[in-house]
Write an enzyme that holds these catalytic residues in place. Structure first.
Site, PDB file in Angstrom:
ATOM      1  N   ASP A  64      22.220  35.922  62.677  1.00  0.00           N
ATOM      2  CA  ASP A  64      21.687  34.845  61.843  1.00  0.00           C
ATOM      3  C   ASP A  64      20.428  35.381  61.175  1.00  0.00           C
ATOM      4  O   ASP A  64      19.437  35.667  61.862  1.00  0.00           O
ATOM      5  CB  ASP A  64      21.369  33.634  62.711  1.00  0.00           C
ATOM      6  CG  ASP A  64      20.781  32.460  61.936  1.00  0.00           C
ATOM      7  OD1 ASP A  64      20.529  32.596  60.713  1.00  0.00           O
ATOM      8  OD2 ASP A  64      20.574  31.397  62.553  1.00  0.00           O
ATOM      9  N   TYR A 156      18.732  23.569  48.605  1.00  0.00           N
ATOM     10  CA  TYR A 156      19.319  24.796  48.050  1.00  0.00           C
ATOM     11  C   TYR A 156      18.565  25.216  46.793  1.00  0.00           C
ATOM     12  O   TYR A 156      18.205  26.390  46.637  1.00  0.00           O
ATOM     13  CB  TYR A 156      20.794  24.554  47.731  1.00  0.00           C
ATOM     14  CG  TYR A 156      21.517  25.784  47.217  1.00  0.00           C
ATOM     15  CD1 TYR A 156      22.011  26.736  48.102  1.00  0.00           C
ATOM     16  CD2 TYR A 156      21.719  25.984  45.860  1.00  0.00           C
ATOM     17  CE1 TYR A 156      22.677  27.867  47.647  1.00  0.00           C
ATOM     18  CE2 TYR A 156      22.382  27.108  45.389  1.00  0.00           C
ATOM     19  CZ  TYR A 156      22.862  28.043  46.284  1.00  0.00           C
ATOM     20  OH  TYR A 156      23.521  29.157  45.819  1.00  0.00           O
ATOM     21  N   SER A 159      15.157  26.532  47.590  1.00  0.00           N
ATOM     22  CA  SER A 159      15.232  27.856  48.208  1.00  0.00           C
ATOM     23  C   SER A 159      15.525  28.932  47.178  1.00  0.00           C
ATOM     24  O   SER A 159      14.967  30.040  47.250  1.00  0.00           O
ATOM     25  CB  SER A 159      16.294  27.858  49.305  1.00  0.00           C
ATOM     26  OG  SER A 159      17.611  27.801  48.784  1.00  0.00           O
TER      27      SER A 159
END
Length: 294
Positions: A64, A156, A159
């Site tokens: 991750d 989103y 980011s």
């Protein structure tokens, strides 16, 4: 395709979509590969196909990227296996659909953790290695939505604006590093599994926009740009028209974009709230996780 047997390439988000196609493209050129994503099973499948396509060696590293220790472990394992990296492609990201106030804070924060802090961790490890080695190419996959804001995807979009800034800053900071290149790829709508697998609090099933491109188009651009001097590249059928409208007629863009997103980005199928694959990997679309259209 030109053979690049001596090149070793690390790709995050390699289990599907743009990352998967990029891994296969590099494999066809003879590159050695490090494929990274959260789920091992999907990565092993991609690795098998890369070996068949021509990659002489493929290292599978489930991780991750939102965990900086995991990212550090990925680079340590890759360097232990291959000794060096020539290209790093930071592609991994997650998304959440819905109004800003409807997306739970923990889901919102998780998108930023992966897409911003995770991307920064990958870039940090890559550039530290490239500077120690004296050369290397870093390719960061951002988004058209890091240059033009739209509603119903707030974490989103935020980011990807941050990723756009990060690429610009890193290019400024690496200008004196003659043999280190810094690239930004900005895809428009791409037909991948991100839509059904993402978190969704909109009440409707998300879908790719009508003007979309296949992931292989992005993969070709990534492989091509990785061997060039530092640059950015917008890749997508709708990118230039959308950017023109956003920059030249911002008031008109803002008036039209909300109803357009509602019509074009979502089906008429009802969908229960779902965290999707934001906090944990899944290969099962929302409609098959008990969030079926009704």
């Amino acid at each position: 395709m030109e053979r690049t047997t001596s090149r070793t390439v690390l790709i995050t988000g390699a289990s599907r979509g743009i990352g998967e196609r990029t891994a296969l493209r590099f494999a066809e050129s003879g590159a050695r590969l490090v494929v990274v994503a959260r789920g091992r099973a999907a990565l092993e499948d991609v690795a098998d196909r890369c070996r068949i396509a021509g990659a002489p060696d493929v290292l599978v590293l489930p991780a991750d990227i939102g965990d900086p220790d995991a990212v550090r472990g990925v680079f340590d394992a890759a360097l232990d296996r291959f000794g060096h990296l020539d290209v790093v492609v930071q592609n991994a990201s997650v998304a959440a659909f819905g109004r800003f106030t409807d997306i739970p804070a923990h889901v919102f924060d998780a998108v930023l953790r992966v897409n911003v802090l995770g991307a920064a961790s990958v870039c940090r490890e890559a550039l530290q290695h490239f500077r120690e080695r004296g050369r290397g190419s870093l390719v960061v996959v951002g988004s058209l939505l890091g240059h033009a804001a739209v509603p119903l995807m707030s974490p989103y979009v935020m980011s990807k604006f941050a990723v756009t800034a990060l690429v610009r800053i890193l290019r400024q900071e690496t200008r004196a590093d003659r043999d280190i290149t810094m690239h930004g790829i900005w895809p428009g709508a791409v037909d991948t599994a991100i839509y059904p697998l993402s978190a969704n609090y909109s009440g409707r099933l998300a879908r790719v926009l009508p003007l979309n491109d296949p992931p292989d188009k992005m993969a070709r651009a990534i492989v091509d740009i990785s061997s060039r001097r530092s640059r950015d590249r917008q890749v997508g059928l709708a990118n230039r028209p959308m950017l023109l409208g956003y920059r030249l007629l911002p008031w008109a863009f803002d008036v039209m974009v909300r109803p357009m997103m509602g019509v074009l980005s979502f089906t008429r199928d009802r969908l229960d709230p779902t965290p999707g694959n934001v906090e944990a990997p899944t290969d099962v679309p929302a409609v098959a996780r008990g969030h079926a259209p009704r």
